[in-house]
Design a protein around this motif. Structure first.
Motif, mmCIF file in Angstrom:
data_model
loop_
_atom_site.group_PDB
_atom_site.id
_atom_site.type_symbol
_atom_site.label_atom_id
_atom_site.label_comp_id
_atom_site.label_asym_id
_atom_site.label_seq_id
_atom_site.Cartn_x
_atom_site.Cartn_y
_atom_site.Cartn_z
ATOM 1 N N GLY A 1 -19.909 -16.535 -16.400
ATOM 2 C CA GLY A 1 -19.550 -15.132 -16.519
ATOM 3 C C GLY A 1 -18.218 -14.946 -17.202
ATOM 4 O O GLY A 1 -17.489 -15.900 -17.483
ATOM 5 N N ILE A 2 -17.867 -13.702 -17.453
ATOM 6 C CA ILE A 2 -16.626 -13.393 -18.144
ATOM 7 C C ILE A 2 -15.418 -13.746 -17.283
ATOM 8 O O ILE A 2 -15.445 -13.589 -16.064
ATOM 9 N N GLN A 3 -14.377 -14.246 -17.931
ATOM 10 C CA GLN A 3 -13.123 -14.576 -17.263
ATOM 11 C C GLN A 3 -12.055 -13.572 -17.693
ATOM 12 O O GLN A 3 -11.960 -13.229 -18.876
ATOM 13 N N VAL A 4 -11.282 -13.095 -16.722
ATOM 14 C CA VAL A 4 -10.212 -12.137 -17.011
ATOM 15 C C VAL A 4 -8.920 -12.685 -16.414
ATOM 16 O O VAL A 4 -8.774 -12.738 -15.191
ATOM 17 N N GLU A 5 -8.036 -13.110 -17.279
ATOM 18 C CA GLU A 5 -6.803 -13.762 -16.843
ATOM 19 C C GLU A 5 -5.603 -12.878 -17.177
ATOM 20 O O GLU A 5 -5.507 -12.342 -18.289
ATOM 21 N N THR B 1 -11.021 -6.860 -30.597
ATOM 22 C CA THR B 1 -11.535 -7.942 -31.439
ATOM 23 C C THR B 1 -10.899 -9.273 -31.094
ATOM 24 O O THR B 1 -11.492 -10.331 -31.316
ATOM 25 N N GLU B 2 -9.674 -9.241 -30.551
ATOM 26 C CA GLU B 2 -8.994 -10.470 -30.165
ATOM 27 C C GLU B 2 -9.002 -10.674 -28.654
ATOM 28 O O GLU B 2 -8.394 -11.603 -28.142
ATOM 29 N N ARG B 3 -9.651 -9.776 -27.929
ATOM 30 C CA ARG B 3 -9.907 -9.929 -26.500
ATOM 31 C C ARG B 3 -8.636 -10.016 -25.661
ATOM 32 O O ARG B 3 -8.477 -10.935 -24.824
ATOM 33 N N TYR B 4 -7.737 -9.052 -25.896
ATOM 34 C CA TYR B 4 -6.581 -8.979 -25.019
ATOM 35 C C TYR B 4 -6.084 -7.542 -24.943
ATOM 36 O O TYR B 4 -6.401 -6.703 -25.804
ATOM 37 N N SER B 5 -5.318 -7.284 -23.875
ATOM 38 C CA SER B 5 -4.671 -5.996 -23.699
ATOM 39 C C SER B 5 -3.265 -6.243 -23.156
ATOM 40 O O SER B 5 -3.039 -7.223 -22.434
ATOM 41 N N VAL C 1 -12.162 -5.109 -16.667
ATOM 42 C CA VAL C 1 -13.040 -4.897 -17.815
ATOM 43 C C VAL C 1 -14.428 -4.510 -17.329
ATOM 44 O O VAL C 1 -14.851 -4.869 -16.232
ATOM 45 N N GLU C 2 -15.084 -3.754 -18.159
ATOM 46 C CA GLU C 2 -16.426 -3.288 -17.824
ATOM 47 C C GLU C 2 -17.394 -3.799 -18.876
ATOM 48 O O GLU C 2 -17.169 -3.619 -20.072
ATOM 49 N N LEU C 3 -18.471 -4.423 -18.411
ATOM 50 C CA LEU C 3 -19.506 -4.894 -19.318
ATOM 51 C C LEU C 3 -20.488 -3.743 -19.528
ATOM 52 O O LEU C 3 -20.145 -2.589 -19.359
ATOM 53 N N CYS D 1 -3.286 -9.221 -20.505
ATOM 54 C CA CYS D 1 -4.633 -9.397 -19.944
ATOM 55 C C CYS D 1 -5.516 -9.999 -21.028
ATOM 56 O O CYS D 1 -5.703 -9.384 -22.085
ATOM 57 N N ASN D 2 -6.026 -11.193 -20.797
ATOM 58 C CA ASN D 2 -6.950 -11.850 -21.724
ATOM 59 C C ASN D 2 -8.350 -11.882 -21.124
ATOM 60 O O ASN D 2 -8.502 -12.163 -19.937
ATOM 61 N N PHE D 3 -9.353 -11.602 -21.926
ATOM 62 C CA PHE D 3 -10.730 -11.657 -21.439
ATOM 63 C C PHE D 3 -11.573 -12.485 -22.397
ATOM 64 O O PHE D 3 -11.316 -12.518 -23.601
ATOM 65 N N SER D 4 -12.579 -13.138 -21.829
ATOM 66 C CA SER D 4 -13.270 -14.206 -22.555
ATOM 67 C C SER D 4 -14.501 -13.752 -23.323
ATOM 68 O O SER D 4 -15.131 -14.557 -24.012
#
Lengths: 112, 108
Positions: B1-5, B66-70, B89-91, B23-26
């Motif tokens: 599943g998605i990882q949110v670090e 596009t780079e998966r961060y906030s 994050v919401e899928l 916040c980085n998401f995979s």
């Protein structure tokens, strides 16, 4: 936005007992969500509750342990059954009226 | 599943300092929100920001999907900013996946 209330705000319970948490929202919503936050941890989704159908549980959570009711579009309950000290957590409900999720104030549960 | 670090996990500041939380998401996400959990446990909505930049007073947020961060920026921090900051994050299922959190302490 949405205004959400929860009852009780906190409780201390004995192991082996059950507690029912109520969540009331000030507008009609299709889905209500229940989350658990264990001490010092992030939030984890327990289940999604739709009115008129069975709740959908996430991996690791089962209906026998966390039965959920959703009798109408503004109200839901979560029961924590046969409690153990490991169930000590904050339980939060949330709604998403339009893209953005809003959370209730939480129920702080301590199991002795 | 998605990882949110999230990083850093802990941050200690003196009043008046500025900070940046990450916040980085995979994986690709539909939406992203930032929350502040105050010392009483209440989750307060800060930003709904699936992409772009938003500002609200001393706080601003930027999401580069596009780079998966906030990033969440806090300027001129105050003691009332203390607490835990979560991104979520919401899928495509309306379910929120919460990040690991950043615990912020601001001292006078």
């Amino acid at each position: 936005s949405a205004v959400i209330s929860q009852k009780p705000s906190r409780d201390i319970c004995q192991r082996g007992t059950s507690l029912t948490i109520q969540c009331q929202v000030d507008s009609q919503v299709t889905m209500m969500f229940w989350y658990r936050q264990q001490p010092g941890q992030s939030l984890t989704l327990i289940a999604t509750a739709n009115q008129g159908s069975e709740a959908t549980y996430e991996s690791g959570f089962v209906i026998d342990k966390f039965p959920i009711s959703r009798p109408n579009l503004t109200f839901s309950t979560l029961t924590v059954s046969n409690m153990s000290p490991e169930d000590s957590s904050i339980y939060l409900c949330s709604v998403e009226p339009r893209n953005e999720q809003f959370f209730g104030p939480g129920t702080r549960l301590t199991v002795l | 599943g998605i990882q949110v670090e999230q990083s850093p996990p802990d941050l200690i500041l003196q009043e008046g300092a500025n900070s940046t939380l990450r916040c980085n998401f995979s994986d690709s996400v539909n939406n992203l929100q930032w929350f502040h959990q105050n010392p009483w446990g209440q989750l307060i909505n800060l930003f709904y920001i699936p992409s772009g930049t938003k500002q609200n007073g001393r706080l601003s947020a930027t999401t580069v999907a596009t780079e998966r961060y906030s990033l969440l920026y806090i300027s001129s921090s105050q003691t009332t900013d203390s607490g835990v900051y979560f991104c979520a994050v919401e899928l495509d299922t309306d379910k929120l996946i919460f990040g690991t959190g950043t615990r912020l302490q601001v001292f006078p």
